[in-house]
Design a protein around this motif. Structure first.
Motif, PDB file in Angstrom:
ATOM      1  N   ILE A 191      -3.727  -8.909  -3.465  1.00 57.83           N
ATOM      2  CA  ILE A 191      -4.175  -8.486  -4.932  1.00 57.83           C
ATOM      3  C   ILE A 191      -4.817  -7.071  -5.017  1.00 57.83           C
ATOM      4  O   ILE A 191      -5.364  -6.666  -3.800  1.00 57.83           O
ATOM      5  N   TYR A 192      -4.317  -6.602  -6.056  1.00 52.71           N
ATOM      6  CA  TYR A 192      -4.896  -4.814  -6.278  1.00 52.71           C
ATOM      7  C   TYR A 192      -6.114  -4.842  -6.913  1.00 52.71           C
ATOM      8  O   TYR A 192      -5.917  -5.420  -8.117  1.00 52.71           O
ATOM      9  N   ASN A 193      -7.357  -4.508  -6.402  1.00 53.35           N
ATOM     10  CA  ASN A 193      -8.436  -4.733  -7.283  1.00 53.35           C
ATOM     11  C   ASN A 193      -8.905  -3.462  -8.073  1.00 53.35           C
ATOM     12  O   ASN A 193      -9.939  -2.950  -8.508  1.00 53.35           O
ATOM     13  N   GLY A 194      -7.757  -2.463  -8.080  1.00 55.03           N
ATOM     14  CA  GLY A 194      -8.215  -1.158  -8.872  1.00 55.03           C
ATOM     15  C   GLY A 194      -8.403   0.036  -7.857  1.00 55.03           C
ATOM     16  O   GLY A 194      -8.218   1.260  -8.047  1.00 55.03           O
ATOM     17  N   THR A 195      -8.716  -0.481  -6.507  1.00 57.88           N
ATOM     18  CA  THR A 195      -9.228   0.575  -5.203  1.00 57.88           C
ATOM     19  C   THR A 195      -8.012   0.299  -4.218  1.00 57.88           C
ATOM     20  O   THR A 195      -7.658   1.123  -3.393  1.00 57.88           O
ATOM     21  N   GLN A 196      -8.130  -1.139  -3.599  1.00 57.98           N
ATOM     22  CA  GLN A 196      -7.164  -1.230  -2.639  1.00 57.98           C
ATOM     23  C   GLN A 196      -6.762  -2.602  -2.549  1.00 57.98           C
ATOM     24  O   GLN A 196      -7.017  -3.537  -3.451  1.00 57.98           O
ATOM     25  N   TRP A 197      -5.563  -2.958  -1.838  1.00 59.74           N
ATOM     26  CA  TRP A 197      -5.147  -4.071  -1.581  1.00 59.74           C
ATOM     27  C   TRP A 197      -5.697  -4.851  -0.820  1.00 59.74           C
ATOM     28  O   TRP A 197      -6.114  -4.362   0.459  1.00 59.74           O
ATOM     29  N   SER A 198      -5.859  -6.337  -0.884  1.00 61.50           N
ATOM     30  CA  SER A 198      -6.501  -7.133  -0.012  1.00 61.50           C
ATOM     31  C   SER A 198      -5.964  -8.659   0.071  1.00 61.50           C
ATOM     32  O   SER A 198      -5.322  -8.925  -1.031  1.00 61.50           O
TER      33      SER A 198
ATOM     34  N   GLU B 274       0.859  -1.436  -0.151  1.00 58.20           N
ATOM     35  CA  GLU B 274       0.178   0.037  -0.201  1.00 58.20           C
ATOM     36  C   GLU B 274       0.796   1.407  -0.019  1.00 58.20           C
ATOM     37  O   GLU B 274       0.305   2.299  -0.428  1.00 58.20           O
ATOM     38  N   VAL B 275       2.072   1.032   0.631  1.00 55.84           N
ATOM     39  CA  VAL B 275       2.969   2.332   0.691  1.00 55.84           C
ATOM     40  C   VAL B 275       4.205   2.148  -0.366  1.00 55.84           C
ATOM     41  O   VAL B 275       4.674   3.237  -0.936  1.00 55.84           O
ATOM     42  N   SER B 276       4.363   0.842  -0.585  1.00 56.51           N
ATOM     43  CA  SER B 276       5.815   0.844  -1.228  1.00 56.51           C
ATOM     44  C   SER B 276       5.491   0.889  -2.939  1.00 56.51           C
ATOM     45  O   SER B 276       6.416   1.485  -3.711  1.00 56.51           O
ATOM     46  N   ILE B 277       4.146   0.596  -3.402  1.00 56.77           N
ATOM     47  CA  ILE B 277       3.991   0.646  -4.805  1.00 56.77           C
ATOM     48  C   ILE B 277       3.145   1.805  -5.108  1.00 56.77           C
ATOM     49  O   ILE B 277       2.199   1.778  -4.813  1.00 56.77           O
ATOM     50  N   ILE B 278       3.656   2.708  -5.638  1.00 57.69           N
ATOM     51  CA  ILE B 278       3.462   4.016  -5.935  1.00 57.69           C
ATOM     52  C   ILE B 278       2.205   3.753  -6.886  1.00 57.69           C
ATOM     53  O   ILE B 278       1.015   4.374  -6.647  1.00 57.69           O
ATOM     54  N   ASN B 279       2.353   2.955  -8.045  1.00 59.25           N
ATOM     55  CA  ASN B 279       1.193   3.105  -9.098  1.00 59.25           C
ATOM     56  C   ASN B 279       0.929   1.799  -9.275  1.00 59.25           C
ATOM     57  O   ASN B 279       1.145   1.289 -10.234  1.00 59.25           O
ATOM     58  N   PRO B 280      -0.063   1.030  -8.436  1.00 57.90           N
ATOM     59  CA  PRO B 280      -0.689  -0.384  -8.628  1.00 57.90           C
ATOM     60  C   PRO B 280      -1.229  -0.348 -10.073  1.00 57.90           C
ATOM     61  O   PRO B 280      -2.064   0.663 -10.153  1.00 57.90           O
ATOM     62  N   VAL B 281      -1.636  -1.325 -10.412  1.00 56.63           N
ATOM     63  CA  VAL B 281      -2.516  -1.801 -11.447  1.00 56.63           C
ATOM     64  C   VAL B 281      -3.540  -2.703 -11.429  1.00 56.63           C
ATOM     65  O   VAL B 281      -3.240  -3.516 -10.376  1.00 56.63           O
ATOM     66  N   ASP B 282      -4.597  -2.661 -11.889  1.00 53.56           N
ATOM     67  CA  ASP B 282      -5.745  -3.975 -11.485  1.00 53.56           C
ATOM     68  C   ASP B 282      -4.997  -5.125 -11.727  1.00 53.56           C
ATOM     69  O   ASP B 282      -4.517  -5.580 -12.610  1.00 53.56           O
TER      70      ASP B 282
END
Length: 376
Positions: A362-369, A340-348
């Motif tokens: 996994i990143y769903n476009g809005t948050q990591w879970s 959530e902090v380390s990856i600046i621009n995650p993708v879906d």
């Protein structure tokens, strides 16, 4: 703990760091400031209240006490005083022949004991329980209600022979003991204390397929446990105290399937707090049989073997996009602490292993879970 020197006694505080403040008997503002390393402050006996003095500093210091066995100047001793610790020793197994040094007997020999509040000491002299001197039992330390003091007349105590006074001290909480004696122009002192170390409070998890993470749900629930007998317990969920969760064990409710952080704080005799590690829960996985039908072949395979394990690899590894095989290697997914902090621009659809939460995320476009197995 004051001796019998009255106003002659002094306490010396030596700074180990610059700008050390000294607060006396719970004072809200510092009474003294030591500007430089090595500076010292001589604290007068006027700060003793009922023969107790409480010194609190903002940085580590050395503390020495000029103590007296009687009001005579030549009965003094110079003691190094260790800091109060809730995790110090709970007993002094034996002070042999406490009122004598060699063949010299000290008619005025007293024992002072500092004990955690609510954990009075047991003192025996020659195997016989000794009672405190009248009016000296359970005396509060000024500014620190977590500790109380007791005093005993060792020379006059019953038990043992007329000349041999072996002393033992024990308590359910931490203690510090001070022996001081005097006889005419001679005196002595001794201090008995351990510096102590806080216990390690580690949460053990039962009822979860993952030994590092508790889970709850229709297929089971987790029980969190820490060592018993440390003091009083309070469990927390996401930093909020859980009502009624005040033992060394806490069962997460089956219906409480929302991921949460759990920990426990233990208050030990003496008022010190011990914090456990934090564990994060998840919904317990459930299991269902796979669907039936005609499988699809896997068309891409990666192998580290010198030859394929089967003639049709990877086609016989059904229903995959890529099949991997190896004799002695595994696939390691990208490991990241706090994506959530380390990856600046995650993708879906991005997947990593979170080394902080110990789970695949996994990143769903809005948050990591965290990816948890569930029933659909």
């Amino acid at each position: 703990m004051q001796g019998n020197g009255g106003t002659q006694e002094r306490v010396i505080v030596v700074a180990t760091q610059a700008n050390t403040t000294i607060s006396m008997n719970g004072s809200a503002t510092p009474n003294y400031t030591l500007t430089n390393i090595g500076d010292y402050q001589i604290v007068p006996a006027s700060f003793f209240t009922n023969k107790n003095m409480y010194i609190k500093t903002n940085k580590a210091v050395y503390v020495f006490h000029k103590i007296y066995g009687s009001s005579a100047l030549n009965t003094n001793s110079f003691m190094f005083i260790p800091p109060l610790s809730c995790f110090g020793q709970t007993s002094v197994n034996m002070i042999p022949d406490a009122k004598r040094i060699g063949s010299n007997e000290y008619a005025n020999t007293q024992l002072a004991v500092l004990a955690a509040a609510g954990a009075p000491p047991t003192v025996t002299v020659g195997g016989t329980t000794a009672n405190p001197i009248a009016g000296t039992a359970n005396i509060a330390v000024p500014g620190n209600p977590n500790w109380t003091s007791y005093r005993y007349n060792i020379a006059a105590a019953t038990g043992g022979t007329a000349t041999i006074k072996n002393v033992r001290i024990s308590s359910t909480g931490a203690i510090q003991a001070e022996l001081l004696g005097a006889d005419d122009a001679a005196g002595f002192g001794g201090y008995y204390s351990g510096f102590g170390a806080a216990p390690n409070v580690e949460i053990n998890i039962a009822g979860s397929p993952n030994p590092a993470r508790p889970c709850t749900g229709g297929t089971g629930n987790s029980v969190l446990t820490v060592s018993s007998g440390l003091g009083t317990y309070q469990w927390y969920k996401d930093g909020v105290a859980i009502s009624g969760a005040t033992t060394n064990t806490y069962s997460i409710p089956v219906a409480d399937t929302t991921a949460a952080e759990y920990n426990v704080i233990v208050t030990v005799p003496g008022g010190c707090l011990v914090y456990s590690n934090v564990v994060t829960s998840y919904a317990c996985p459930c299991y269902k049989p796979g669907v039936t039908g005609t499988p699809e072949i896997t068309k891409i395979g990666i192998s580290t073997r010198t030859a394929a394990s089967t003639p049709n690899f990877p086609a016989d590894r059904n229903n995959g996009f890529i099949a991997l095989e190896s004799n002695d290697k595994g696939m390691v997914i990208t490991r990241v602490a706090e994506p959530e902090v380390s990856i600046i621009n995650p993708v879906d659809g991005m997947i990593v292993y979170d080394t902080d939460d110990n789970c695949l995320k996994i990143y769903n476009g809005t948050q990591w879970s965290c990816i948890n197995q569930t029933c659909n």
